[in-house]
Design a protein around this motif. Sequence first.
Motif, PDB file in Angstrom:
ATOM      1  N   THR A  47       0.812  -1.211   0.000  1.00 23.13           N
ATOM      2  CA  THR A  47       0.000   0.000   0.000  1.00 23.13           C
ATOM      3  C   THR A  47       0.841   1.254   0.000  1.00 23.13           C
ATOM      4  N   GLY A  49       1.938   4.506  -0.950  1.00 22.18           N
ATOM      5  CA  GLY A  49       1.369   5.509  -1.829  1.00 22.18           C
ATOM      6  C   GLY A  49      -0.114   5.365  -2.058  1.00 22.18           C
ATOM      7  N   GLY A  50      -0.795   4.401  -1.455  1.00 24.62           N
ATOM      8  CA  GLY A  50      -2.232   4.324  -1.675  1.00 24.62           C
ATOM      9  C   GLY A  50      -2.823   3.007  -1.251  1.00 24.62           C
ATOM     10  N   SER A  51      -4.069   2.783  -1.619  1.00 24.60           N
ATOM     11  CA  SER A  51      -4.809   1.595  -1.215  1.00 24.60           C
ATOM     12  C   SER A  51      -5.325   0.865  -2.431  1.00 24.60           C
ATOM     13  N   TYR A 244       4.913   7.166  -3.612  1.00 27.10           N
ATOM     14  CA  TYR A 244       5.275   6.785  -2.250  1.00 27.10           C
ATOM     15  C   TYR A 244       4.991   7.899  -1.250  1.00 27.10           C
ATOM     16  N   ASN A 246       1.812   9.476  -1.151  1.00 27.44           N
ATOM     17  CA  ASN A 246       0.369   9.678  -1.242  1.00 27.44           C
ATOM     18  C   ASN A 246      -0.283   9.762   0.132  1.00 27.44           C
ATOM     19  N   VAL A 247       0.422   9.320   1.153  1.00 26.00           N
ATOM     20  CA  VAL A 247      -0.072   9.371   2.527  1.00 26.00           C
ATOM     21  C   VAL A 247       0.832  10.299   3.323  1.00 26.00           C
ATOM     22  N   ALA A 248       0.251  11.286   4.005  1.00 24.26           N
ATOM     23  CA  ALA A 248       1.030  12.278   4.753  1.00 24.26           C
ATOM     24  C   ALA A 248       1.802  11.618   5.892  1.00 24.26           C
ATOM     25  N   SER A 249       2.982  12.142   6.173  1.00 25.50           N
ATOM     26  CA  SER A 249       3.809  11.650   7.273  1.00 25.50           C
ATOM     27  C   SER A 249       4.323  12.834   8.076  1.00 25.50           C
ATOM     28  N   THR A 308      -5.399   7.817  -7.993  1.00 22.90           N
ATOM     29  CA  THR A 308      -5.598   7.771  -6.543  1.00 22.90           C
ATOM     30  C   THR A 308      -4.378   7.210  -5.825  1.00 22.90           C
TER      31      THR A 308
END
Length: 325
Positions: A47, A49-51, A244, A246-249, A308
């Motif tokens: 996953t 960068g995404g789902s 890589y 796509n999800v905030a950290s 997405t």
Amino acid sequence: MKKLALVILALVLLVGTLSACGSSNASGGQTTNNSPAATTPAGSAPTAGGSASQAAPAPAANVSGSISASGSSALYPLVNIAANQFKAANPNVSMTIAAGGSGTGLNNVLAGTVDIGNSDVYAAEKLDAGDAAKLTDHKVCLIGVAVIVNADVAATVKTLTSDQLKAIFNGTTNNWKQVGGPDEQITIVNRPTSSGTRALFTKWALGGQSSVEGDTSLQTDDSNALLTTVGNTKGTIGYLALSYLNVASANIATVQIDGVDPTYENIYNDKYQVWGYEHMYTNGKPNAQTQAFLDYMMTPTMLTQAGTLGYGDPSKLNADAAKSR
């Protein structure tokens, strides 16, 4: 410093290996074997960068045989998710998807050890002209590459000019205070020379100059490991495909280049230059099952799903951006 850096990187790579959905292959890249006897559940995928939960187009049914791919770690999350969906609709097909870097994928498909070589760059940028001419290019989407820094640097360094970036990566600038950051040594986290992400970054962000290698530079051939290293190590800077990020950290942040954010909107409008096409190369005409998978990769619905997951749509490029590549 060098010994400490190597210890840190070794620990990061171990964590990355244990947490990855695929197993590690000999070149350090991820591998997923979706054969009929594989234990990986249909539809599961890394996953980064995404789902994989988005609606997907229906793949061709009743496909059988084997399909193998290796190469770009930037493209790996999308191809692996697509492979799981394709496999779910075609239980008699065996699929093996590996990372390992664009150069690895291109050499593998040229040698005939895989059906598809995934690459962030054109084959001619990694292979001799004669060898590159043997391969057939299938462009599936776009990939942007962003500069990332550890959170302690991001607190004060929001943007870097092209010249500042070049000076950091050639070793001329070696302390963050030289560019308005903390009084802290700069540590570069690089991809190997086989990496297409590195090739894109070197060409479009650094103007083709060589990157520093030495006591202030680490290297990993795994994008997840690079992300973890920058997030866990103060003073670090690296670069990653947007797939890589796509999800905030809270541990890392992207940095503007010349005041421009690394977004697809800016890529489409020819404002941000560090990007390229994602290529899936075959050695001449693909066999029937490989062609069916490539057709699935390039359906409009699959391209929407790619968006997405942190990839771009080539049809949205304006004329100037399209001509630049």
